[in-house]
Motif scaffolding. Structure first.
Motif, short mmCIF file in Angstrom:
data_model
loop_
_atom_site.label_atom_id
_atom_site.label_comp_id
_atom_site.label_asym_id
_atom_site.label_seq_id
_atom_site.Cartn_x
_atom_site.Cartn_y
_atom_site.Cartn_z
N THR A 1 0.59 8.57 -15.25
CA THR A 1 1.76 7.68 -15.52
C THR A 1 1.64 6.05 -15.28
O THR A 1 2.05 4.55 -14.83
N ARG B 1 10.19 6.53 -13.96
CA ARG B 1 9.57 7.31 -15.39
C ARG B 1 10.40 7.95 -16.03
O ARG B 1 11.19 8.38 -15.66
N GLU C 1 4.63 10.13 -19.64
CA GLU C 1 4.47 10.26 -18.11
C GLU C 1 3.55 11.42 -18.31
O GLU C 1 3.59 11.86 -19.19
#
Length: 259
Positions: free
Chosen positions: A11, A56, A64
């Protein structure tokens, strides 16, 4: 200026930087992004080089990995602290404080941590009832999710919600609202245990004197487990002192890291 770092699961975590001085990483809570610090960022940037993280699933960190877990959020914050050059002062709010407490177990790049009301249900209770969580999941639009969260999880009065709606950061809060249900799922299962006893950096907890009882209880539960941790009350404030009393909040941040 914006920058990014890749977390261990791939991510990409984006953050905004401003100011000059030693590094300060700011971690927002649920239903927000890095813009939630708007009321205090200029004050803080007079002393620190700020790194304002988008956690995220929102803002600069939308792409992500599919498997969500609080541990991954901890790795995200640890990666930002390392990208900031280490020796970081970490200041985190609400769910972001849970992420920060996880992060300091993944890195040595943090030198001290302020955790403002990391949430956990009162023993035997719930932050929000199953009806509210169901309504969030079936809401027709993100703004409805956000309103339910503010009203039923944070216990904000309608006038406070209306005041928030009038601020420039409201659209960012609405955009982040789809992440609220998954974070509430984590909070409802949250248990503070002996893992907190392994935290080796100085920790200070902020608690609003007017915050919901479950949040004040959670603060003291963390303080009892983290070696040397203490609690500073934010007088006359609830869960959002940075918005409603930015001077008190900023001075409290400075007091834990005197120049």
């Amino acid at each position: 200026m914006t920058a990014s770092v890749t977390s261990p699961d791939g991510t990409v975590i984006g953050f905004e930087t401003l100011g000059d001085g030693p590094p300060l990483v700011l971690v927002h809570g649920t239903g927000a992004d890095h813009t939630r610090w708007a009321a205090v960022q200029d004050r803080l940037a007079r002393r620190y080089r700020l790194h304002l993280v988008d956690r995220r699933g929102r803002g600069l960190s939308r792409a992500e990995a599919p498997a969500y877990d609080l541990r991954r959020e901890g790795e995200d914050i640890a990666a930002v602290a390392e990208a900031a050059g280490g020796d970081v002062y970490l200041v985190a709010h609400s769910y972001g404080a849970l992420c920060a407490l996880e992060a300091v177990r993944h890195t040595t790049a943090v030198r001290r941590l302020v955790a403002y009301e990391p949430p956990r249900p009162a023993p035997g209770g719930a932050v929000v009832g199953p009806d509210a969580r169901s309504r969030m999941r079936t809401a027709e639009n993100p703004e409805e999710i956000l309103e339910i969260f503010l009203r039923e999880a944070l216990r904000l009065p309608e006038e406070a919600i209306e005041a928030m709606r009038a601020t420039p950061v409201w659209p960012a809060r609405v955009a982040a609202a789809p992440t609220i249900p998954r974070e509430l799922d984590v909070v409802e299962r949250m248990v503070f245990d002996e893992r907190l006893a392994g935290i080796a950096v100085p920790v200070r907890l902020f608690a609003g004197t007017e915050s919901p009882a479950y949040l004040r209880s959670a603060v003291h539960a963390v303080a009892e487990l983290v070696p040397g941790a203490d609690v500073v009350p934010l007088r006359g404030q609830a869960h959002q002192a940075m918005d409603f009393d930015p001077d008190q909040f900023t001075e409290a941040v400075f007091a834990f890291d005197p120049a």
